[in-house]
Design a protein around this motif. Structure first.
Motif, mmCIF file in Angstrom:
data_model
loop_
_atom_site.group_PDB
_atom_site.id
_atom_site.type_symbol
_atom_site.label_atom_id
_atom_site.label_comp_id
_atom_site.label_asym_id
_atom_site.label_seq_id
_atom_site.Cartn_x
_atom_site.Cartn_y
_atom_site.Cartn_z
ATOM 1 N N TYR A 276 0.833 -1.208 0.000
ATOM 2 C CA TYR A 276 0.000 0.000 0.000
ATOM 3 C C TYR A 276 0.870 1.262 0.000
ATOM 4 N N SER B 260 -2.479 3.077 -4.779
ATOM 5 C CA SER B 260 -3.912 2.805 -4.671
ATOM 6 C C SER B 260 -4.273 1.385 -5.109
ATOM 7 N N HIS C 211 -2.276 -4.200 -2.032
ATOM 8 C CA HIS C 211 -3.122 -5.225 -1.428
ATOM 9 C C HIS C 211 -2.514 -5.806 -0.155
ATOM 10 N N ASP D 66 -8.032 2.379 7.949
ATOM 11 C CA ASP D 66 -9.250 2.217 7.157
ATOM 12 C C ASP D 66 -9.521 3.464 6.323
ATOM 13 N N LYS E 152 -7.402 3.223 3.213
ATOM 14 C CA LYS E 152 -7.974 2.201 2.334
ATOM 15 C C LYS E 152 -9.192 2.761 1.599
ATOM 16 N N SER E 153 -10.023 3.491 2.322
ATOM 17 C CA SER E 153 -11.214 4.087 1.727
ATOM 18 C C SER E 153 -10.825 5.116 0.665
ATOM 19 N N PHE F 87 -8.075 5.070 -1.160
ATOM 20 C CA PHE F 87 -7.619 4.324 -2.327
ATOM 21 C C PHE F 87 -8.810 3.793 -3.132
ATOM 22 N N THR F 88 -9.799 3.265 -2.434
ATOM 23 C CA THR F 88 -11.003 2.764 -3.103
ATOM 24 C C THR F 88 -11.671 3.876 -3.902
#
Length: 303
Positions: free
Chosen positions: A146, A173, A176, A182, A185-186, A188-189
């Motif tokens: 990441y 982004s 894995h 979190d 991660k959000s 990147f999503t």
């Protein structure tokens, strides 16, 4: 509530007006402008990239003096440069497409910044520590982490050479594995074009939406979009004309090949990715893809 970036369909030929309407945080102009207008977003992003920094305040460099730089290096001014409370400089940029020269370009940007910080006779300790953060919509290293973090280390003892004041952080982004929050991660999503929730993506999405109602920013974007296109067309035309002059005695085919090589070399120096170079060359020189591939194959050392 979930937030999502909607990307145009691939192959869509968008006008500058369309690019403004469809603009999102992965667009360099929107990325830079949102972070300039909303330092609280930049602070959250910096702290997600490097939690050890504990940033609470930043001061932008030349925030009110954004100018249109000359030449193809004009895109550099859309990167964010800010000073932390302890004097360190943070440089943040968005990189959407893979480039073979991407890491070296980051090095050039930092080097150019260093040069501007010292006047003749200045002591080298006036150079501030620099932290470069690049948000990548692709895996820049290829191992799936990441976050990639780099500092200069001794190869024998693994001790960090902090005296040179350089640190590079690449946010992937497409990653894995690795330990991240979190919130990141959000984020990147979100920039990958999927629905995401979280305070950071909400702040970004709301800011992008608000930006599109700013008529002054829209006019600046339109002017810049036209400026970039005109500048590229003009430079490539000059390259072609010069190539023709050089190749008159050798025949027009040789002149075209010289022009193609000059065009590739020039655009590589300015950070264009391979696919963009290929597309521009075939259109500008009105040659087939096969012809460009043939020239590249014959001149691998140059290309």
């Amino acid at each position: 509530m979930a937030y999502q970036i909607i990307f145009p369909e691939k192959g869509t030929n968008q006008s500058a007006e369309d690019r403004w309407k469809n603009g999102n945080f992965t667009n360099r102009y929107f990325f830079g402008t949102v972070l300039q207008k909303h330092p609280e977003i930049a602070i959250r992003l910096i702290n997600e990239a490097a939690p050890d920094l504990h940033v609470t305040e930043i001061t932008y460099i030349n925030k009110e003096q954004r100018q249109e730089p000359s030449g193809l290096s004009k895109l550099v001014y859309l990167d964010i440069k800010a000073v932390l409370a302890d004097g360190r400089t943070v440089m943040i940029e968005m990189q959407v497409r893979p480039q073979g020269t991407f890491i070296r370009r980051l090095r050039q940007y930092r080097s150019e910044y260093d040069v501007l910080k010292l006047d003749p006779g200045d002591a080298y300790d006036k150079l501030p520590d620099v932290i470069q953060i690049a948000v990548c919509c692709f895996d820049p290293i290829g191992t799936g982490s990441y976050i990639y973090g780099y500092e200069m280390r001794d190869r024998y003892t693994s001790k960090t050479l902090t005296a040179n004041g350089q640190r590079l952080i690449l946010l992937n982004s497409k990653g894995h594995h690795g330990e991240i929050s979190d919130e990141l991660k959000s984020f990147f999503t979100y920039i990958n074009g999927h629905a995401a929730e979280g305070k950071l993506v909400q702040m970004i999405d709301d800011s992008v939406a608000a930006l599109k109602y700013d008529e002054a920013e829209r006019r600046t974007f339109m002017k810049l979009a036209d400026y970039i296109k005109d500048e590229v067309d003009e430079q490539l035309e000059e390259i072609y004309e010069e190539a023709v002059k050089k190749g008159i005695e050798q025949g027009i085919d040789q002149a075209t090949e010289t022009g193609i090589l000059n065009g590739i070399e020039t655009m590589k120096k300015h950070g264009f990715d391979d696919q963009t170079i290929f597309d521009i060359i075939t259109e500008q020189f009105n040659v087939s893809a096969e012809k460009v591939k043939e020239v590249i194959s014959k001149n691998k050392a140059v290309c």
